[in-house]
Design a protein around this motif. Sequence first.
Motif, short mmCIF file in Angstrom:
data_model
loop_
_atom_site.label_atom_id
_atom_site.label_comp_id
_atom_site.label_asym_id
_atom_site.label_seq_id
_atom_site.Cartn_x
_atom_site.Cartn_y
_atom_site.Cartn_z
N ASP A 29 0.82 -1.04 0.06
CA ASP A 29 0.17 -0.15 0.12
C ASP A 29 0.92 1.18 -0.06
O ASP A 29 2.11 1.10 -0.25
N GLY A 30 0.27 2.41 0.38
CA GLY A 30 1.25 3.59 0.27
C GLY A 30 2.26 3.62 1.07
O GLY A 30 3.30 4.47 0.95
N ASP A 31 2.29 3.14 2.34
CA ASP A 31 3.57 3.25 2.99
C ASP A 31 4.27 1.90 3.45
O ASP A 31 5.14 1.80 4.40
N THR A 32 3.61 0.73 2.94
CA THR A 32 4.16 -0.69 3.23
C THR A 32 4.59 -1.22 2.07
O THR A 32 3.95 -1.32 1.05
N MET A 33 5.79 -1.91 2.05
CA MET A 33 6.40 -2.60 0.95
C MET A 33 6.99 -3.89 1.30
O MET A 33 7.42 -4.00 2.57
N ASP A 34 7.23 -4.84 0.35
CA ASP A 34 7.94 -6.01 0.60
C ASP A 34 9.22 -5.44 -0.07
O ASP A 34 9.29 -5.52 -1.54
N ILE A 35 10.35 -5.58 0.52
CA ILE A 35 11.60 -5.08 -0.10
C ILE A 35 12.56 -6.38 0.07
O ILE A 35 13.01 -6.60 1.44
N GLY A 36 13.19 -6.98 -1.13
CA GLY A 36 13.99 -8.19 -0.92
C GLY A 36 13.49 -9.26 -0.15
O GLY A 36 14.14 -10.15 0.64
N GLY A 37 11.98 -9.34 0.04
CA GLY A 37 11.56 -10.32 0.83
C GLY A 37 10.96 -10.13 2.13
O GLY A 37 10.46 -10.78 2.90
N THR A 38 11.36 -8.84 2.56
CA THR A 38 11.11 -8.24 3.98
C THR A 38 10.00 -7.36 3.92
O THR A 38 10.15 -6.59 3.04
N ARG A 39 9.05 -7.55 5.02
CA ARG A 39 8.02 -6.60 4.97
C ARG A 39 8.28 -5.30 5.59
O ARG A 39 8.88 -5.36 6.72
N VAL A 40 8.24 -4.05 4.89
CA VAL A 40 8.96 -2.87 5.51
C VAL A 40 7.97 -1.78 5.50
O VAL A 40 6.81 -1.66 4.78
N ARG A 41 7.69 -1.38 6.77
CA ARG A 41 6.73 -0.22 6.83
C ARG A 41 7.72 1.17 6.80
O ARG A 41 8.68 1.41 7.72
N LEU A 42 7.63 1.96 5.99
CA LEU A 42 8.40 3.32 5.61
C LEU A 42 8.44 4.18 6.98
O LEU A 42 7.28 4.67 7.45
N HIS A 43 9.27 4.81 7.51
CA HIS A 43 9.53 5.44 8.74
C HIS A 43 9.01 6.70 8.49
O HIS A 43 9.21 7.48 7.34
N ALA A 44 8.26 7.29 9.46
CA ALA A 44 7.90 8.68 9.52
C ALA A 44 6.96 8.95 8.42
O ALA A 44 6.80 10.37 8.26
N ILE A 45 6.12 8.34 7.82
CA ILE A 45 5.04 8.68 6.64
C ILE A 45 4.04 7.98 7.17
O ILE A 45 3.98 6.71 7.82
N ASP A 46 2.85 8.51 6.69
CA ASP A 46 1.48 7.80 6.93
C ASP A 46 0.68 7.82 5.61
O ASP A 46 0.35 9.08 5.32
N ALA A 47 0.24 6.61 4.87
CA ALA A 47 -0.70 6.80 3.87
C ALA A 47 -1.90 6.58 3.93
O ALA A 47 -2.20 5.76 5.04
N PRO A 48 -2.98 6.67 3.34
CA PRO A 48 -4.33 6.33 3.51
C PRO A 48 -4.58 4.72 3.40
O PRO A 48 -3.79 4.15 2.81
N GLU A 49 -5.38 4.30 4.37
CA GLU A 49 -5.61 2.87 4.24
C GLU A 49 -6.23 2.35 3.04
O GLU A 49 -6.87 3.21 2.13
N LEU A 50 -5.98 1.03 2.31
CA LEU A 50 -6.59 0.68 1.19
C LEU A 50 -8.20 0.94 1.00
O LEU A 50 -8.48 1.16 -0.19
N ASP A 51 -8.64 0.89 2.01
CA ASP A 51 -10.38 1.05 1.81
C ASP A 51 -10.85 2.14 2.14
O ASP A 51 -11.84 2.65 2.33
#
Length: 246
Positions: A29-51
């Motif tokens: 979603d807007g602030d969460t990624m899988d990077i190299g197989g690791t689930r990452v929450r980007l630091h110090a940002i907040d994006a709208p929820e998918l719904d």
Amino acid sequence: MLRNLCITAALCLATTAIAAPEGRVHVIDGDTMDIGGTRVRLHAIDAPELDQMCDDDTGATWACGDWVKRETRALFEGKSAICKSRDTDRYGRTVATCRIDGIDMGATLVTSGLAFAYRRYGMEYDLAEKGAAIAARGLHATNVMSPSAFRAARQVPGHSVQVRGETGAKTVRVPDKTASAKRGWLPNALNSACTIKGNISSKGVRIYHVPGQDYYDATRISATKGEKWFCSEAEARAAGWRKARK
């Protein structure tokens, strides 16, 4: 032997502590990624929820959470990122600052109006958000509940989450603009009568496509790249776009 085992264990723990995600990006979603197989929450940002839903000044409601996800994928999907780990959140995700080709992913999202500075966890993107708000970029051109408030409201049993009602994510007063100028950043869901697609080619050429042309259906509009919808060919030409040849 015991001493050697202790030293080895300590070295392993240290290596684990400093290990950071690195690799191809898959956007969740807007602030969460899988990077190299690791689930990452980007630091110090907040994006709208998918719904999460937003609306414009006319009251037209649109799926801004899904839009942010698609725009974020257009920016980062499949690219290679290098991250600096900061923490682990309560969901087990690695909280990290990540870069692609040296450019901070969080800064890109906040500057583009796709996410907000999450000041509770850091002030790194405070000025980036204020600049996006002044320019009415992305989410700042619409009415949006801050993602944290949306999550809190959604957890209240029997509570219906309203689109309006809390806009604390906006940190500065946005200057008045014409409705068409503000909506130019937003998806066509807000101006269904404006069907002309203003695309920017890989060479920077501004080309517009009208319904019925060969590449109209395949053309995707990304507001973060400066692309936009137009309501008439005259409007597109006046803005510097030329008509597609077919």
